[in-house]
Design an enzyme around this catalytic site. Structure first.
Site: not given
Length: 312
Positions: A11, A92-93, A117, A202, A251
């Protein structure tokens, strides 16, 4: 066949119109966008190509949009341009893109999961009560120590993204991040940059989002990846289908060990070109911080794609 290491952005890499040139020129890419529309029962492609930037920036839209663009480009490279990834990782994503293209999960399941998510992450913390900042030019150990000290004072702040050497993003409460940023600067950080984000991603403040996501992921059938990919949580290769869902859920609220993952990929695959597959060029810069001379290719946009990919 062109052997590469493939990386997928997360993102923040989104922008209006991303992937449109791939959509209009390559059927496999167009089919991917239409598959995303069908999976979500809405015109995500319209949001990407013609929607307002404000709409695309919303977490619940940005995450499936970036996933769609990345998977579309990855499919085209792998199916039509003879690109053979020897390993993958996603920031991440971006980890979901790697899982789809490694055939560990199907695309419709992935896009529905990242839509949930994004929504869960946004709803976990009231708007305006959490933030993030990039700490530049400081040793990781210094930033980690500062976060520990500020957290011990009752203000949540934690390492969130180990992006590359000299760039560690922290995440937590507004006051915690502000205090930690100031203390890092006092201890020698070259610069601290507040990030324009809507939540403390996170960090442990997002654990409720991870718990909700775990329920969604429990309904998805995962397979052992056919192409090796590295988990953000462990920075290690994950070959076990049963561990994928728990790691994806964790995560959300654990730090992204991206620099560690890149270091491992660079060392394990010497001389292999690295391809940033998706919108933006941020990850290419991260690679260059680790190995300056490694060949790194960006796929964004198609008009500037290196001729190497276009050779038969």
């Amino acid at each position: 066949m062109k052997s590469v290491v493939m990386l997928f952005p997360g993102q923040g890499s989104q922008y209006p119109g991303m992937g449109l040139d791939y959509f209009t020129q390559h059927p496999v890419c167009r089919d991917t966008f239409l598959e995303a529309d069908e999976a979500l029962h809405e015109k995500l492609s319209e949001t990407i190509f013609r929607g307002a930037e404000e709409s695309l920036t919303q977490t619940a839209n940005a995450q499936p949009a970036i996933l769609t663009v990345s998977v579309a480009i990855g499919r085209w490279l792998m199916q039509e341009r003879g690109v053979r990834p020897v390993a993958m990782a996603g920031h991440s994503l971006g980890e979901y893109s790697a899982l789809v293209l490694s055939q560990a999960m199907d695309f419709p399941s992935a896009i529905r999961a990242v839509r949930a998510r994004g929504r869960f992450m946004q709803e976990a913390v009231p708007l305006g009560e959490g933030t993030m900042a990039a700490i530049l030019g400081a040793d990781d150990a210094v930033v980690e120590k500062v976060c520990e000290e500020i957290s011990a004072q009752g203000h949540t702040v934690e390492p969130a993204n180990y992006n590359c050497p000299g760039q560690l993003v922290i995440s937590g409460s507004n006051q915690g991040v502000a205090l930690a940023s100031a203390e890092c600067k006092a201890r020698g950080a070259l610069k601290t940059v507040p990030l324009k984000v809507s939540a403390p991603f996170h960090s442990s403040m997002l654990r409720p989002a991870g718990d909700r996501l775990a329920q969604v992921l429990s309904e998805i059938r995962f397979l052992a990846p056919k192409i090796p990919y590295l988990s953000n949580v462990t920075a290690e290769e994950d070959r076990d289908a049963d561990s994928i869902a728990p790691l994806l859920a964790a995560q959300v609220w654990k730090p992204v060990k991206w620099a560690q993952s890149l270091g491992r990929l660079v060392n394990q695959h010497p001389g292999v070109p690295i391809v940033e597959c998706g919108p933006g060029k941020v990850l290419s810069g991260h690679v260059k911080k680790i190995e300056r001379d490694r060949k790194v290719y960006s796929t964004d946009p198609l008009a500037t794609l290196d001729p190497w990919f276009l050779e038969a």
